[in-house]
Each structure stands twice: as C-alpha cells, then as structure tokens.
Design an enzyme around this catalytic site. Structure first.
Site, PDB file in Angstrom:
ATOM      1  N   ASP A 149     -10.962 -53.762 -16.262  1.00  0.00           N
ATOM      2  CA  ASP A 149     -11.002 -54.977 -17.084  1.00  0.00           C
ATOM      3  C   ASP A 149     -10.631 -56.194 -16.243  1.00  0.00           C
ATOM      4  O   ASP A 149      -9.690 -56.919 -16.540  1.00  0.00           O
ATOM      5  CB  ASP A 149     -10.070 -54.823 -18.288  1.00  0.00           C
ATOM      6  CG  ASP A 149     -10.514 -53.709 -19.214  1.00  0.00           C
ATOM      7  OD1 ASP A 149     -10.942 -54.014 -20.333  1.00  0.00           O
ATOM      8  OD2 ASP A 149     -10.458 -52.521 -18.817  1.00  0.00           O
ATOM      9  N   ASP A 176     -15.763 -53.142 -17.782  1.00  0.00           N
ATOM     10  CA  ASP A 176     -15.437 -54.534 -18.090  1.00  0.00           C
ATOM     11  C   ASP A 176     -15.214 -55.315 -16.797  1.00  0.00           C
ATOM     12  O   ASP A 176     -14.092 -55.600 -16.382  1.00  0.00           O
ATOM     13  CB  ASP A 176     -14.222 -54.639 -19.013  1.00  0.00           C
ATOM     14  CG  ASP A 176     -14.581 -54.320 -20.459  1.00  0.00           C
ATOM     15  OD1 ASP A 176     -15.762 -54.043 -20.733  1.00  0.00           O
ATOM     16  OD2 ASP A 176     -13.685 -54.349 -21.307  1.00  0.00           O
ATOM     17  N   TYR A 179     -16.752 -60.064 -17.669  1.00  0.00           N
ATOM     18  CA  TYR A 179     -16.479 -60.742 -18.943  1.00  0.00           C
ATOM     19  C   TYR A 179     -17.454 -61.904 -19.156  1.00  0.00           C
ATOM     20  O   TYR A 179     -17.109 -62.946 -19.678  1.00  0.00           O
ATOM     21  CB  TYR A 179     -15.027 -61.215 -19.029  1.00  0.00           C
ATOM     22  CG  TYR A 179     -14.090 -60.106 -19.426  1.00  0.00           C
ATOM     23  CD1 TYR A 179     -13.599 -59.988 -20.710  1.00  0.00           C
ATOM     24  CD2 TYR A 179     -13.722 -59.128 -18.502  1.00  0.00           C
ATOM     25  CE1 TYR A 179     -12.764 -58.941 -21.074  1.00  0.00           C
ATOM     26  CE2 TYR A 179     -12.894 -58.076 -18.846  1.00  0.00           C
ATOM     27  CZ  TYR A 179     -12.414 -57.997 -20.143  1.00  0.00           C
ATOM     28  OH  TYR A 179     -11.598 -56.950 -20.499  1.00  0.00           O
ATOM     29  N   ASN A 209     -17.454 -52.097 -22.721  1.00  0.00           N
ATOM     30  CA  ASN A 209     -18.059 -52.749 -23.890  1.00  0.00           C
ATOM     31  C   ASN A 209     -18.494 -54.182 -23.596  1.00  0.00           C
ATOM     32  O   ASN A 209     -19.448 -54.694 -24.189  1.00  0.00           O
ATOM     33  CB  ASN A 209     -17.087 -52.727 -25.063  1.00  0.00           C
ATOM     34  CG  ASN A 209     -15.741 -53.330 -24.723  1.00  0.00           C
ATOM     35  OD1 ASN A 209     -15.012 -52.785 -23.896  1.00  0.00           O
ATOM     36  ND2 ASN A 209     -15.387 -54.444 -25.335  1.00  0.00           N
ATOM     37  N   HIS A 254     -14.420 -45.625 -19.778  1.00  0.00           N
ATOM     38  CA  HIS A 254     -13.949 -46.976 -20.113  1.00  0.00           C
ATOM     39  C   HIS A 254     -12.897 -46.940 -21.219  1.00  0.00           C
ATOM     40  O   HIS A 254     -11.769 -47.380 -21.016  1.00  0.00           O
ATOM     41  CB  HIS A 254     -15.100 -47.887 -20.525  1.00  0.00           C
ATOM     42  CG  HIS A 254     -14.636 -49.270 -20.854  1.00  0.00           C
ATOM     43  ND1 HIS A 254     -13.969 -50.060 -19.928  1.00  0.00           N
ATOM     44  CD2 HIS A 254     -14.678 -50.002 -21.997  1.00  0.00           C
ATOM     45  CE1 HIS A 254     -13.638 -51.213 -20.485  1.00  0.00           C
ATOM     46  NE2 HIS A 254     -14.056 -51.197 -21.742  1.00  0.00           N
ATOM     47  N   HIS A 264      -7.049 -51.057 -29.958  1.00  0.00           N
ATOM     48  CA  HIS A 264      -8.195 -50.150 -29.828  1.00  0.00           C
ATOM     49  C   HIS A 264      -7.905 -48.737 -30.332  1.00  0.00           C
ATOM     50  O   HIS A 264      -8.397 -47.758 -29.764  1.00  0.00           O
ATOM     51  CB  HIS A 264      -8.666 -50.098 -28.373  1.00  0.00           C
ATOM     52  CG  HIS A 264      -9.127 -51.420 -27.846  1.00  0.00           C
ATOM     53  ND1 HIS A 264     -10.203 -52.106 -28.374  1.00  0.00           N
ATOM     54  CD2 HIS A 264      -8.635 -52.207 -26.845  1.00  0.00           C
ATOM     55  CE1 HIS A 264     -10.369 -53.240 -27.721  1.00  0.00           C
ATOM     56  NE2 HIS A 264      -9.434 -53.341 -26.798  1.00  0.00           N
ATOM     57  N   HIS A 293     -10.255 -50.744 -20.867  1.00  0.00           N
ATOM     58  CA  HIS A 293     -10.417 -51.135 -22.266  1.00  0.00           C
ATOM     59  C   HIS A 293      -9.136 -51.684 -22.892  1.00  0.00           C
ATOM     60  O   HIS A 293      -9.129 -52.790 -23.443  1.00  0.00           O
ATOM     61  CB  HIS A 293     -10.956 -49.956 -23.071  1.00  0.00           C
ATOM     62  CG  HIS A 293     -11.559 -50.332 -24.386  1.00  0.00           C
ATOM     63  ND1 HIS A 293     -12.417 -51.398 -24.525  1.00  0.00           N
ATOM     64  CD2 HIS A 293     -11.433 -49.779 -25.626  1.00  0.00           C
ATOM     65  CE1 HIS A 293     -12.803 -51.494 -25.789  1.00  0.00           C
ATOM     66  NE2 HIS A 293     -12.224 -50.520 -26.478  1.00  0.00           N
ATOM     67  N   VAL A 294      -8.057 -50.925 -22.859  1.00  0.00           N
ATOM     68  CA  VAL A 294      -6.762 -51.408 -23.354  1.00  0.00           C
ATOM     69  C   VAL A 294      -6.103 -52.210 -22.247  1.00  0.00           C
ATOM     70  O   VAL A 294      -5.914 -51.707 -21.138  1.00  0.00           O
ATOM     71  CB  VAL A 294      -5.861 -50.239 -23.793  1.00  0.00           C
ATOM     72  CG1 VAL A 294      -4.482 -50.756 -24.203  1.00  0.00           C
ATOM     73  CG2 VAL A 294      -6.515 -49.470 -24.932  1.00  0.00           C
ATOM     74  N   HIS A 295      -5.720 -53.447 -22.545  1.00  0.00           N
ATOM     75  CA  HIS A 295      -5.240 -54.359 -21.510  1.00  0.00           C
ATOM     76  C   HIS A 295      -3.747 -54.170 -21.258  1.00  0.00           C
ATOM     77  O   HIS A 295      -2.914 -55.054 -21.518  1.00  0.00           O
ATOM     78  CB  HIS A 295      -5.543 -55.804 -21.909  1.00  0.00           C
ATOM     79  CG  HIS A 295      -7.012 -56.053 -22.079  1.00  0.00           C
ATOM     80  ND1 HIS A 295      -7.508 -57.141 -22.731  1.00  0.00           N
ATOM     81  CD2 HIS A 295      -8.094 -55.328 -21.671  1.00  0.00           C
ATOM     82  CE1 HIS A 295      -8.830 -57.095 -22.739  1.00  0.00           C
ATOM     83  NE2 HIS A 295      -9.201 -55.989 -22.103  1.00  0.00           N
TER      84      HIS A 295
END
Length: 389
Positions: A149, A176, A179, A209, A254, A264, A293-295
């Site tokens: 990400d 990701d 962005y 995503n 991801h 999420h 995915h999870v920041h």
C-alpha cells in the site's frame, strides 16, 4: 510464480507489544505532487522513463519502461559501464483509459544472467541514459524488502529512502501501488517516484483493490493500467515444487486472511479467498503469507483454520508503506492469542533468508525519518521440520 530455486514466491496474490502503547505516532504527511514530478510531454520523447525490472524465470530479468514517442523495444547490456556486449529485443504496447492515452510501454527480457552480478543497461536507443541492476544471489543469504500500500506521500518517500539503504536483493509489494484511483497521470508520477529503486533491483508486485479502476458504463475492464505497466506473475503449480531444491515457499496476497484490525473486516476478497485457498497453501507447507490492504502492521504466529499450528504459515500484514488514506489505528480488544505483534505505523520489512532452514523477519517502523527495528523473529523452513513433511 517466480523462483530463483532457493525461494519460490506465489502471488494471487521475538517481540512483544508493550512498546506500541507508549509510542507516539507522527502525523500524516502530504501527497507528493507538482514540481517533484515531470509530465511525459516535458521529457525528451525518446528518453526512457519509469524504468522498472522484475524477475522473469530463472536467470532472466524483465525490463520495462515508457517513452512518449515510438522507440525500438531493445535493451543493450553488459557487466562493464559503457560497454554493452549483449542486446535483447522485446515488445511494445499502450492503452487508453477514457480520454487518457498512455505512453509507449516497452518490455524486454534479458538473459541468461549471472547471479549476484551488476549489469549496466540502456533502454531503446544506444544513446539513452545508462542504468544498472544487480541480480539476486544463487546462494544464501538472500534478502527481501517488503512493503505494501505504497502510494505517493511524503511517508512513501521516507519508506523508499529506508529501503534504499537496506542492501536488499528483491522487493516484494503485495498490492495497492500508485493510488491513482482512475486518475491515470498518477501512474506516471508513481513510475517516476520508484524508478531509482525499481530500475536497480527487481520489484515483484501483485494487484490490490486500488488497481481495479473500473468505471460503470464507461470503462468495463479492471486492472487495465496495472496489467499494461507491471509484470504479472504466473499462478504456481505447487505440485511441481521440489522442496529439496526450493526449501522456502512465500505467498503474496493483497487482502489479509488474518486480521485483528477493525478495518476491512469480513470482506469477501479476504474471507472468500481464504476459504478457497487456505487448505492448498497449508498442504504445500507455505512458510509465510504477506498481505497489504490494512494500513497497519501485524504479525501472526503460524496458523491454520484460525488456530495456532506449527505446520501453518506465518501471516504478516504490511500495508503500511505510506498511502494517502492514512493508518488504520484501531485494533480489536482483546488481542487474539494468534496475533503476536501489531502496530499502526508506517514502515517496511526485511526477510533475510540465511540458509535452507532459517530466516530472520524484521519490521522497521518509520520513526520520523529513522527506520527503527520494532519487531523481529526467527523463522524455520517447514521443509526442514520433520513433523510437517
């Protein structure tokens, strides 16, 4: 599937948590923009831009770049600066996205290459600027930098600076990337941002995503930009893997299958994929699964079917590269027993595979502009554990 025989990567994609509560997290940082980047029409139209490389089978490297004007898809390369002893030809493509037209996207596979060797190369024209890359070693140790990400913020820049100092062999990015979120020029600025690193060491990435970019009734195809610009890995045939030759199996996805962050939760891309594929990875004795995915950062113990299992993979979420959406700061309470370490901070990780049986995983928090090793654990290859064979 990507492999250098020592380690196989599949893409579908001893610390305690005491210090996390005491750590004062720095605030978000701005998105990078404006004079930091140059648009394609402001650059020599035949000059290679957004250069990045990736592993392409054993002893080969894929080199990708973009030009504004058509140029030959050829790479000149050799082991001495300014002296190209070999060349390879490739292909060129481009894509349209609503009113946006990409530049000329060139892909060339070079090789066979010697391991642990620096190569110097020029893209397109023999008069173009010279780049260099180092091939991964064929013997242990081998070191991977891992972040997810990434985005294009000042925190992204900080993460990349830390990674550049780490003497890694290959970078892994579980989705990701830019962005861009449908604003296609952001793919160009992302390519410029990562070029100093991505042109010098192979980057192996999977889509997230934010790479989907479908527009109802206007642009029906998902992942158009990602597929055109970045090399897609092949799905692995696990039954062909000889663990005597390839003792380490690492998977990149991801959306994480295990996650104690409030963000999420319950998403199909996590739950559905886990239901469909967890048995497959468990039977193959995959050693570790990295997700984005999870920041935030979170490391689980070896786990299978939501229970600690010494023959299951270690699941690690590392979606904390520097994205503009900020950190996912809220974790579930109490912390699950299978969650070994978790912290909502920007950072990146290193996987140093020492030999056929042991590796060291370390996560480095971006503490302002200093990389601080905050979580570290030794891993043993499941291929070397007799009870898991």
């Amino acid at each position: 599937m990507a492999s250098n025989c020592l380690v196989l990567f599949l893409v579908f994609a001893v610390a305690i948590d005491v210090c996390a509560a005491e750590y004062r997290r720095p605030p978000p940082r701005r998105s990078l923009s404006g004079p930091l980047f140059r648009q394609l029409d402001e650059i020599d139209p035949t000059s290679p831009q957004q250069v990045h490389i990736s592993l392409s089978g054993e002893n080969h490297m894929r080199i990708s770049w973009i030009t504004s004007d058509p140029t030959p898809p050829v790479v000149y390369y050799g082991t001495s600066p300014g002296a190209s002893t070999s060349f390879a030809n490739g292909t060129t493509n481009m894509y349209y996205y609503v009113t946006y037209r990409s530049g000329e996207i060139h892909d060339v596979v070079v090789g066979p290459l010697k391991p642990n060797t620096v190569y110097y190369y020029r893209c397109g024209l023999s008069s173009s600027p010279e780049f260099s890359f180092k091939t991964p070693p064929s013997l242990y140790p081998i070191k991977f930098a891992i972040t997810g990400d990434l985005g294009q913020t000042e925190w992204t820049s900080s993460t990349l600076i830390h990674i550049a100092k780490s003497s890694y062999d290959v970078l892994l990015l579980p989705g990701d990337l830019s962005y861009a979120d449908m604003y296609q020029p952001s793919w160009d600025t992302f390519g410029q941002l990562v070029q100093p690193l991505a042109s010098n060491r192979p980057w192996m990435v999977t889509q997230g995503n934010h790479e989907d970019e479908k527009i109802p009734a206007i642009h029906h195809e998902g992942f158009t930009s990602y597929n055109a610009r970045w090399y897609r890995w092949l799905q692995a045939d696990l039954r062909k893997v000889d663990r005597r030759k390839t003792p380490w199996l690492i998977a990149l996805i991801h959306a994480p299958w295990y996650n104690s962050n409030e963000a999420h939760q319950g998403e199909y891309q996590s739950v559905g994929m886990k239901t469909a594929m967890e048995d497959l990875l468990y039977r193959a004795r995959v050693d570790a699964v990295f997700a984005g995915h999870v920041h935030a950062y979170e490391r689980f113990v070896r786990v299978y079917k939501n229970q600690a299992d010494e023959c299951g993979p270690v699941h690690i979420t590392i979606g904390d590269g520097g994205n503009r959406e900020g950190l996912a700061t809220r974790f579930m309470d109490p912390q699950p027993k299978i969650s070994a370490f978790r912290e909502p901070s920007f950072g990146h990780g290193h996987l140093n595979i020492v030999n056929a049986t042991h590796a060291v995983w370390a996560w480095h928090r971006n503490d302002e502009d200093v990389a601080v090793a905050s979580d570290e654990v030794w891993l043993r290859s499941l291929a070397s554990v007799s009870t898991c064979s």
